[in-house]
Design a protein around this motif. Structure first.
Motif, short mmCIF file in Angstrom:
data_model
loop_
_atom_site.label_atom_id
_atom_site.label_comp_id
_atom_site.label_asym_id
_atom_site.label_seq_id
_atom_site.Cartn_x
_atom_site.Cartn_y
_atom_site.Cartn_z
N ALA A 159 -10.38 -29.72 50.97
CA ALA A 159 -10.18 -29.30 49.57
C ALA A 159 -10.13 -27.78 49.46
N GLU A 160 -11.02 -27.11 50.18
CA GLU A 160 -11.03 -25.65 50.17
C GLU A 160 -9.75 -25.10 50.77
N TYR A 161 -9.33 -25.66 51.91
CA TYR A 161 -8.10 -25.23 52.58
C TYR A 161 -6.89 -25.41 51.65
N THR A 162 -6.80 -26.57 51.02
CA THR A 162 -5.69 -26.86 50.12
C THR A 162 -5.65 -25.87 48.96
N SER A 163 -6.79 -25.59 48.40
CA SER A 163 -6.86 -24.65 47.28
C SER A 163 -6.46 -23.24 47.71
N LEU A 164 -6.97 -22.79 48.85
CA LEU A 164 -6.65 -21.45 49.33
C LEU A 164 -5.17 -21.32 49.71
N ARG A 165 -4.62 -22.33 50.36
CA ARG A 165 -3.18 -22.29 50.72
C ARG A 165 -2.33 -22.28 49.45
N SER A 166 -2.75 -23.02 48.45
CA SER A 166 -2.03 -23.03 47.18
C SER A 166 -2.04 -21.64 46.54
N GLU A 167 -3.16 -20.96 46.62
CA GLU A 167 -3.27 -19.59 46.09
C GLU A 167 -2.34 -18.64 46.86
N ILE A 168 -2.26 -18.81 48.17
CA ILE A 168 -1.34 -17.98 48.98
C ILE A 168 0.10 -18.22 48.56
N VAL A 169 0.47 -19.46 48.37
CA VAL A 169 1.84 -19.79 47.95
C VAL A 169 2.12 -19.17 46.58
N SER A 170 1.16 -19.24 45.68
CA SER A 170 1.33 -18.66 44.35
C SER A 170 1.51 -17.14 44.43
N LEU A 171 0.69 -16.47 45.22
CA LEU A 171 0.80 -15.02 45.37
C LEU A 171 2.12 -14.62 46.02
N THR A 172 2.58 -15.41 46.98
CA THR A 172 3.87 -15.14 47.62
C THR A 172 5.00 -15.26 46.61
N GLY A 173 4.92 -16.25 45.74
CA GLY A 173 5.92 -16.40 44.68
C GLY A 173 5.92 -15.21 43.73
N LEU A 174 4.72 -14.72 43.39
CA LEU A 174 4.63 -13.54 42.53
C LEU A 174 5.22 -12.32 43.21
N GLN A 175 5.02 -12.18 44.51
CA GLN A 175 5.63 -11.07 45.24
C GLN A 175 7.15 -11.15 45.18
N TRP A 218 2.69 -5.31 44.14
CA TRP A 218 3.17 -6.11 45.27
C TRP A 218 2.21 -5.98 46.45
N LEU A 219 1.78 -4.74 46.75
CA LEU A 219 0.84 -4.52 47.86
C LEU A 219 -0.51 -5.17 47.61
N PHE A 220 -0.97 -5.13 46.37
CA PHE A 220 -2.24 -5.77 46.04
C PHE A 220 -2.17 -7.26 46.34
N LYS A 221 -1.07 -7.89 45.99
CA LYS A 221 -0.91 -9.31 46.29
C LYS A 221 -0.85 -9.54 47.80
N ALA A 222 -0.21 -8.64 48.53
CA ALA A 222 -0.17 -8.76 49.99
C ALA A 222 -1.59 -8.71 50.57
N GLU A 227 -1.78 -3.93 55.13
CA GLU A 227 -2.71 -4.98 55.49
C GLU A 227 -2.47 -5.34 56.96
N PRO A 228 -3.50 -5.84 57.67
CA PRO A 228 -3.31 -6.25 59.06
C PRO A 228 -2.26 -7.34 59.15
N SER A 229 -1.44 -7.27 60.17
CA SER A 229 -0.39 -8.26 60.35
C SER A 229 -0.11 -8.44 61.83
N PRO A 230 0.17 -9.66 62.27
CA PRO A 230 0.50 -9.85 63.68
C PRO A 230 1.77 -9.08 64.07
N GLU A 231 2.59 -8.75 63.09
CA GLU A 231 3.82 -8.01 63.39
C GLU A 231 3.54 -6.54 63.70
#
Length: 192
Positions: free
Chosen positions: A23-39, A80-84, A176-180
């Protein structure tokens, strides 16, 4: 009373640790998807605003209108950076708290992403970010093509250049830290 609100609040639901983690994972992934859409929406807004401001400035032959754009770009870029950064914090929490708790054999996407950067990820990493400073530079440069005079215009050009330099510095320094970006150290504490 069994039907009262206080009785239902005092009895915890019968969930096991795995259900809570999912449930926690699903909620957090949903928040990431939402923030990505806002970006994505912010990127679209900055693109449309750039075209609209340049068009309006050239149509009325007023460089002051064009010189407003760098400030707009900086404000949208910081948003945009804040969302990142929020996305990065959420992903780090999933990786370090949720995935480690349930085991990588059960859930491991964020570990996989951290360990496997995209082949041309550095280009993609900077590609999205560059729209904010690059369009500001273009706006300042193209405003010079519109005839303008007076001390007010000199001040506006100066402010636009300062804001553009601040936008560039913000995007270079506030990453922000990134594997890239393998050159940066991986954070050991995701809460920082």
């Amino acid at each position: 009373m069994a039907g009262s609100p206080s009785a239902s609040l005092s009895t915890p639901p019968e969930w096991d640790a795995t259900q809570l983690a999912v449930a926690e994972y699903t909620s957090l992934r949903s928040e990431i998807v939402s923030l990505t859409g806002l970006q994505s929406q912010i990127t679209a807004v900055v693109t449309v605003a750039f075209g609209a401001v340049l068009t309006a400035g050239f149509q009325v032959r007023n460089a002051a209108i064009i010189l407003i754009y760098p400030l707009l770009s900086m404000v949208l870029g910081i948003s945009w950076l804040f969302k990142a950064h929020l996305i990065t914090r959420l992903a780090a929490y999933i990786r370090d708290k949720v995935e480690d708790r349930v085991g990588l054999q059960n859930m491991g996407w964020e570990h996989y992403v951290q360990d496997h950067s995209l082949p041309s990820g550095r280009f993609a990493y900077w590609g999205f970010r560059s729209i904010f400073p690059v369009t500001s530079i273009i706006a300042v440069g193209t405003s010079l093509a519109v005839p303008s005079q007076g001390a007010t215009m000199v001040v506006l050009y100066g402010l636009a250049v300062v804001v553009t330099l601040a936008t560039i510095a913000t995007f270079v320094l506030w990453r922000e830290p990134s594997p890239e970006l393998r050159g940066r150290a991986r954070p050991t504490n995701p809460s920082t």
